[in-house]
Each structure stands twice: as structure tokens, then as C-alpha cells.
Design an enzyme around this catalytic site. Structure first.
Site, PDB file in Angstrom:
ATOM      1  N   GLY A 254      79.722  68.123  48.687  1.00  0.00           N
ATOM      2  CA  GLY A 254      78.350  68.610  48.776  1.00  0.00           C
ATOM      3  C   GLY A 254      77.971  69.757  47.864  1.00  0.00           C
ATOM      4  O   GLY A 254      76.785  70.090  47.771  1.00  0.00           O
ATOM      5  N   GLU A 296      86.162  67.160  49.657  1.00  0.00           N
ATOM      6  CA  GLU A 296      85.779  65.899  49.004  1.00  0.00           C
ATOM      7  C   GLU A 296      84.684  66.099  47.960  1.00  0.00           C
ATOM      8  O   GLU A 296      83.630  65.464  48.036  1.00  0.00           O
ATOM      9  CB  GLU A 296      85.271  64.903  50.058  1.00  0.00           C
ATOM     10  CG  GLU A 296      86.226  64.613  51.182  1.00  0.00           C
ATOM     11  CD  GLU A 296      85.546  63.891  52.339  1.00  0.00           C
ATOM     12  OE1 GLU A 296      84.350  63.552  52.244  1.00  0.00           O
ATOM     13  OE2 GLU A 296      86.211  63.680  53.347  1.00  0.00           O
ATOM     14  N   PRO A 297      84.894  66.968  46.997  1.00  0.00           N
ATOM     15  CA  PRO A 297      83.837  67.122  45.993  1.00  0.00           C
ATOM     16  C   PRO A 297      83.726  65.862  45.133  1.00  0.00           C
ATOM     17  O   PRO A 297      84.730  65.233  44.814  1.00  0.00           O
ATOM     18  CB  PRO A 297      84.339  68.305  45.151  1.00  0.00           C
ATOM     19  CG  PRO A 297      85.828  68.251  45.271  1.00  0.00           C
ATOM     20  CD  PRO A 297      86.105  67.750  46.673  1.00  0.00           C
ATOM     21  N   GLY A 298      82.522  65.517  44.798  1.00  0.00           N
ATOM     22  CA  GLY A 298      82.279  64.416  43.869  1.00  0.00           C
ATOM     23  C   GLY A 298      81.488  64.974  42.697  1.00  0.00           C
ATOM     24  O   GLY A 298      81.990  65.165  41.590  1.00  0.00           O
ATOM     25  N   ARG A 299      80.230  65.328  42.995  1.00  0.00           N
ATOM     26  CA  ARG A 299      79.318  65.819  41.965  1.00  0.00           C
ATOM     27  C   ARG A 299      79.904  67.003  41.182  1.00  0.00           C
ATOM     28  O   ARG A 299      79.807  67.045  39.959  1.00  0.00           O
ATOM     29  CB  ARG A 299      78.017  66.266  42.635  1.00  0.00           C
ATOM     30  CG  ARG A 299      76.883  66.627  41.686  1.00  0.00           C
ATOM     31  CD  ARG A 299      75.714  67.214  42.455  1.00  0.00           C
ATOM     32  NE  ARG A 299      75.288  66.379  43.553  1.00  0.00           N
ATOM     33  CZ  ARG A 299      74.416  65.377  43.454  1.00  0.00           C
ATOM     34  NH1 ARG A 299      73.864  65.110  42.294  1.00  0.00           N
ATOM     35  NH2 ARG A 299      74.089  64.655  44.505  1.00  0.00           N
ATOM     36  N   TYR A 339      65.629  60.461  43.708  1.00  0.00           N
ATOM     37  CA  TYR A 339      65.739  61.779  44.364  1.00  0.00           C
ATOM     38  C   TYR A 339      64.767  62.813  43.795  1.00  0.00           C
ATOM     39  O   TYR A 339      64.938  64.007  44.069  1.00  0.00           O
ATOM     40  CB  TYR A 339      67.159  62.346  44.178  1.00  0.00           C
ATOM     41  CG  TYR A 339      68.281  61.443  44.604  1.00  0.00           C
ATOM     42  CD1 TYR A 339      68.361  60.933  45.897  1.00  0.00           C
ATOM     43  CD2 TYR A 339      69.300  61.113  43.704  1.00  0.00           C
ATOM     44  CE1 TYR A 339      69.410  60.121  46.277  1.00  0.00           C
ATOM     45  CE2 TYR A 339      70.362  60.302  44.088  1.00  0.00           C
ATOM     46  CZ  TYR A 339      70.413  59.808  45.371  1.00  0.00           C
ATOM     47  OH  TYR A 339      71.455  59.005  45.747  1.00  0.00           O
ATOM     48  N   CYS A 366      59.526  47.606  33.091  1.00  0.00           N
ATOM     49  CA  CYS A 366      58.120  47.340  33.403  1.00  0.00           C
ATOM     50  C   CYS A 366      57.818  47.803  34.817  1.00  0.00           C
ATOM     51  O   CYS A 366      57.679  46.992  35.743  1.00  0.00           O
ATOM     52  CB  CYS A 366      57.819  45.862  33.195  1.00  0.00           C
ATOM     53  SG  CYS A 366      57.783  45.498  31.449  1.00  0.00           S
ATOM     54  N   GLU A 367      57.797  49.080  34.993  1.00  0.00           N
ATOM     55  CA  GLU A 367      57.514  49.735  36.286  1.00  0.00           C
ATOM     56  C   GLU A 367      56.798  51.030  35.960  1.00  0.00           C
ATOM     57  O   GLU A 367      57.302  51.828  35.138  1.00  0.00           O
ATOM     58  CB  GLU A 367      58.827  50.114  36.990  1.00  0.00           C
ATOM     59  CG  GLU A 367      59.604  48.979  37.550  1.00  0.00           C
ATOM     60  CD  GLU A 367      59.219  48.639  38.990  1.00  0.00           C
ATOM     61  OE1 GLU A 367      58.483  49.412  39.617  1.00  0.00           O
ATOM     62  OE2 GLU A 367      59.675  47.583  39.453  1.00  0.00           O
ATOM     63  N   TYR A 395      76.706  60.020  40.078  1.00  0.00           N
ATOM     64  CA  TYR A 395      75.632  59.207  40.660  1.00  0.00           C
ATOM     65  C   TYR A 395      74.640  58.724  39.600  1.00  0.00           C
ATOM     66  O   TYR A 395      73.442  58.651  39.857  1.00  0.00           O
ATOM     67  CB  TYR A 395      74.899  59.981  41.775  1.00  0.00           C
ATOM     68  CG  TYR A 395      75.847  60.542  42.813  1.00  0.00           C
ATOM     69  CD1 TYR A 395      76.467  59.690  43.715  1.00  0.00           C
ATOM     70  CD2 TYR A 395      76.145  61.901  42.863  1.00  0.00           C
ATOM     71  CE1 TYR A 395      77.364  60.188  44.658  1.00  0.00           C
ATOM     72  CE2 TYR A 395      77.046  62.403  43.798  1.00  0.00           C
ATOM     73  CZ  TYR A 395      77.637  61.544  44.689  1.00  0.00           C
ATOM     74  OH  TYR A 395      78.524  62.038  45.615  1.00  0.00           O
TER      75      TYR A 395
HETATM   76  C1  LIG Z   1      81.708  61.383  52.961  1.00  0.00           C
HETATM   77  C2  LIG Z   1      81.369  61.975  51.653  1.00  0.00           C
HETATM   78  N1  LIG Z   1      82.224  62.850  51.093  1.00  0.00           N
HETATM   79  C3  LIG Z   1      81.966  63.414  49.894  1.00  0.00           C
HETATM   80  C4  LIG Z   1      80.818  63.125  49.200  1.00  0.00           C
HETATM   81  C5  LIG Z   1      80.594  63.784  47.878  1.00  0.00           C
HETATM   82  O1  LIG Z   1      79.515  64.600  47.873  1.00  0.00           O
HETATM   83  P1  LIG Z   1      79.188  65.464  46.553  1.00  0.00           P
HETATM   84  O2  LIG Z   1      79.179  64.530  45.425  1.00  0.00           O
HETATM   85  O3  LIG Z   1      77.898  66.073  46.827  1.00  0.00           O
HETATM   86  O4  LIG Z   1      80.289  66.492  46.444  1.00  0.00           O
HETATM   87  C6  LIG Z   1      79.896  62.233  49.738  1.00  0.00           C
HETATM   88  C7  LIG Z   1      78.640  61.962  49.034  1.00  0.00           C
HETATM   89  O5  LIG Z   1      77.602  61.739  49.562  1.00  0.00           O
HETATM   90  C8  LIG Z   1      80.175  61.633  50.995  1.00  0.00           C
HETATM   91  O6  LIG Z   1      79.332  60.760  51.546  1.00  0.00           O
END
Ligand SMILES: Cc1ncc(COP(=O)(O)O)c(C=O)c1O
Length: 437
Positions: A254, A296-299, A339, A366-367, A395
Site C-alpha cells: 500500500g 507485500e509492497p508492489g507499487r 483511477y 475510439c473512446e 499496474y
Molecule cells: C493483498 C494485497 N497485497 C499487496 C498489494 C500491493 O499493494 P501496493 O502495490 O499498493 O503496495 C495489493 C494490491 O492491491 C493487495 O491486494
């Protein structure tokens, strides 16, 4: 802030992007050169930046508490080349579908480094996870029932944890807030308590931990502070009242990134201070022992590592607007539409100029909603110029589609002055191969 101030301010936070002789570089390669070699639209990733982000995030936590591991949320970007890079850094994976688990396993992640967080999962999907010894973050009582049935049917044990919904408003875009009262995710306190109580009765269920994920692109500490306190209090309650020893506390992902020059963000160090301090306080109060903290970082790991290079195909001036038309649309970059997200735009082949105009940067679909950047002051742009959209690592490519039968973009990794393709450009044949024609 004007364009020049905006770009200069933002690039202070993105050391892998440089301006040399008024041209944009990623690592040591001019963007123009990449576009000549690989064509456009093209996502370009800085390998060094992904490594830097991963290390900074992990070290921020490790400095305060040793037993911390990352489970990279591969939904942000599951390009196997990026996954391999993270595997080599000793990351684990947060997967949200069986296919994500399969890809993670095939890239080389060990089952014990993968967690499975999802929603609405079928018995078949959960069975796959149980049979592959993957820790499941259970999302509902319905899923718990299914896992019990799977274990009984196959005479198997399952590692489980429960996703706790702390009912916190994270003040991010409504589509990426996941821990609200009305969210579909997780178990609210009463149901969570019942779930742990039920699970305790089954020897084949190994209750490992508790999990939360409250949303994405969060830019203040407050929601993490409130949510983690609630989660830890609840963990304390089940430890004391149900005599359950948790060995994993998973605070999810998050952490937001800086998409805009004037946007306030928090750092991994701010996040670590908040979560670890709360954890240590709760440990003392409730006697947690040998707990591993998962994140669990992604972004944060991949978001700012990439730019999307597009080419200006059309300049169109109407009585009301000046449009820049590029060779990409929301099929390639959906975040602005989905978003209302802001991606900074840089004219890569002529970063600063003497004359500026206000434009809408629009896509080739075409939108009428296919607007990638609205009312932007940019250097005067000409057909053939290259526009780079910043912060497209998370994303973006993974959410792309073939809408209007457009090909998805090529993807390229760079390291210093080297570059190589990590996803080839799609062809018409790729797009139509599923149809019976
Ligand atoms: C369960 C879970 N963990 C981790 C993430 C990663 O979130 P972020 O990319 O904001 O760090 C998400 C993304 O929505 C998620 O659904």
C-alpha cells in the site's frame, strides 16, 4: 509550479532519470535511442531502480526488526524478468491467483516464500494452493469451509492465515481502498474471531498468522497507524483468549509513490517506524514470540522504475482545445481513466523549450474518455516528438489489453548503457490466435 519546475522537482526523486543536453535519459541511455531500437509504445524499466527500491524498503524495516521478509505483490507487475530479479534479491511473492502462483513457481520461488491472498476463490483454486503447500490468506468463512473440505478429502494439512478487515478509510482513490467497512475484502472482527475459533478445532489446519491490506497508493502514516493498531489488538485478543500462537503478522502493501511534484508522500522509513513500533509495543503487551513480519509492497518496488515512451502522431487544434494524439491509449495506460491517476509527461527528445502550450494528451482509441493527461502545460509539441509518461512500472503494462485490437506494448529493461527486450511487441497473429478462424 510550471512545467520546468515540476519536472526538475520530480526528477530529484527519480535518480535513474536524467536530463542531458535537453534530452531525457533512463539510466545511461537516451530515450530517443530506445525508441529507435524497439519502437513505441514501449515500457522501459530501470533494473537499478527496482533493486534500489527493494533494498531501501527492506532495510528500512530490518534496521528496526530483524525478522522481516518481503512478499512482492506480483499483481503490480508480473513480468517474469522482473520476478527473476526479485527472486535473486531473496524476495518472496504475494500471489492473487493460481496462475500467479504457477508463474512464481516456474520462475523459481519456493512454495514457502509464496503467499496466496485472494477473493471469491473456488475449491479448485484453493486445492491447488493446499496441494502445493502455499500459505493461504483466507478471506471469508466460505473459503475456510472449502479449505477444511479439501484437507479432509485429500488427507492434507494446510497453512492458513486470515485477512483481517480493520475498517479504516485510507483516503486513497475509492477503487484502491480495500479495508473499508463496506469493502468486499477480509473478515471483520467478529467473523475473524469466529474463523480463528473454528480453525483451532482442526488439527490439519496450521494457523500461521494474520494479514491485512488496507489499500494502495497510501501517502500518509495515519491509516497504517490506525489499522495496524487494530490488527495487533485483535492478534493479542486471539493469542490470549483462544491460545493461538501466531508466527506471522502480515501488514500487506500500500505504500504510495510520488507521481506528482507537489504531492506529499511518506517513505519506507516512515512506514517501518510506524508498523514496527506498534508491533513491538503489542509484543510486549501480548507476549508475541518469534513473529515474522511480512510486507507485500508492489507499487513501491516497481512503480517509479519505468517510463512509457509514446510517439506523437497527431497535433489537432480545435476552437476549444489543443490535442496531442499519441500512439497509445487506455489499453496501454489505464490508470488515468480507471483511477483518475496523474502520470507526469516529459517531452523526451526536447525536454525544455522557450514556448509552452496547454494540451490534452489523448490516446488512439475510439473512446472519448481516452485521455491520458488533461490540461497539461508542455513545451510546444510537434508530430514525431516522443512523450514519456513517468512512473508506469506498477499496474500499467499488466493491466493492458487489446481493446480496439491494438497490440500491447513492447517492454525493455535497461542497466547502465545496456538494454534488452523483456516482452516482445505483440502482433496481429498474437491477438487473434484464440479465435477459431
Ligand atoms: C493483498 C494485497 N497485497 C499487496 C498489494 C500491493 O499493494 P501496493 O502495490 O499498493 O503496495 C495489493 C494490491 O492491491 C493487495 O491486494
Amino acid at each position: 509550479m510550471n512545467y520546468e519546475e515540476r519536472i526538475k522537482e520530480l526528477l530529484k526523486y527519480k535518480p535513474h532519470l536524467k536530463i542531458i543536453d535537453n534530452k531525457l535519459y533512463i539510466e545511461d541511455i537516451p530515450v530517443e535511442e530506445i525508441s529507435k531500437e524497439y519502437g513505441t509504445p514501449c515500457f522501459v524499466y530501470s533494473k537499478g531502480r527496482i533493486v534500489q527500491n527493494y533494498n531501501r524498503f527492506l532495510n528500512a524495516f530490518k534496521k528496526l526488526y530483524k525478522n522481516v521478509e518481503i512478499r512482492y505483490a506480483m499483481k503490480a507487475n508480473s513480468n517474469p524478468h522482473i520476478l527473476k530479479l526479485l527472486l535473486n534479491l531473496n524476495s518472496g511473492i504475494d500471489a492473487v491467483s493460481v496462475n500467479e502462483i504457477k508463474l512464481a513457481l516456474s520462475v523459481g520461488f519456493k512454495p514457502e516464500k509464496i503467499i496466496y491472498t485472494g477473493v471469491n476463490r473456488t475449491e479448485e483454486e484453493l486445492e491447488f494452493a493446499v496441494k502445493n503447500n502455499i500459505l493461504i490468506n483466507i478471506d471469508s468463512l466460505s473459503e475456510l469451509k472449502k479449505v477444511i473440505k479439501i484437507c479432509e478429502k485429500n488427507n492434507l494439512e494446510a497453512d492458513i492465515s486470515f485477512r483481517f478487515n480493520p475498517e479504516i478509510d485510507v483516503k486513497t482513490h475509492k477503487h484502491i481502498a480495500t479495508g473499508l467497512k463496506e469493502s468486499k475484502f477480509g473478515l471483520h472482527e467478529r467473523e475473524a474471531y469466529i474463523a480463528y475459533k473454528i480453525a483451532r478445532e482442526y488439527k490439519f489446519l496450521k494457523i500461521r498468522g494474520i494479514h491485512m491490506h488496507i489499500g494502495s497508493q497510501i501517502t500518509s502514516v495515519e491509516p497504517f497507524e490506525k489499522a495496524s493498531k487494530k490488527l495487533l489488538e485483535f492478534a493479542g485478543k486471539i493469542t490470549r483468549e483462544l491460545n493461538i500462537n501466531l508466527d506471522i503478522i502480515d501488514f500487506g502493501g500500500g505504500l504510495g509513490i510520488k507521481y506528482k511534484a507537489d504531492q506529499n508522500i511518506i517513505t519506507p522509513e516512515d512506514l517501518a517506524r510506524c508498523l514496527i513500533n506498534n508491533f513491538l509495543e503489542a509484543s510486549e503487551k501480548y507476549g508475541f514470540e518469534n513473529v515474522k513480519i511480512l510486507l507485500e509492497p508492489g507499487r513501491y518496488i516497481v512503480g517509479d522504475s519505468s517510463i512509457l515512451i509514446t510517439e506523437v502522431t497527431t497535433i489537432k487544434i480545435t476552437p476549444y482545445k489543443k490535442f496531442i494524439g499519441v500512439n497509445a491509449g487506455f489499453n496501454i495506460l489505464i490508470r488515468p481513466v480507471l483511477y483518475e491517476a496523474y502520470h507526469e509527461v516529459i517531452v523526451a527528445n526536447r525536454v525544455f523549450s522557450n514556448s509552452y502550450e496547454k494540451y490534452d494528451v489523448v490516446g488512439y482509441l475510439c473512446e472519448s474518455g481516452d485521455i491520458l493527461a488533461k490540461d497539461r502545460i508542455l513545451p510546444k509539441v510537434f508530430e514525431g516528438d516522443l512523450l514519456a509518461f513517468l512512473d508506469t512500472g506498477a499496474y500499467c503494462s499488466i493491466m493492458s489489453s487489446n481493446y480496439n485490437l491494438r497490440e500491447r506494448a513492447v517492454e525493455v529493461m535497461v542497466e547502465c548503457e545496456k538494454s534488452w527486450e523483456i516482452r516482445r511487441r505483440e502482433t496481429f497473429e498474437d491477438i487473434v490466435r484464440y479465435f477459431n478462424i
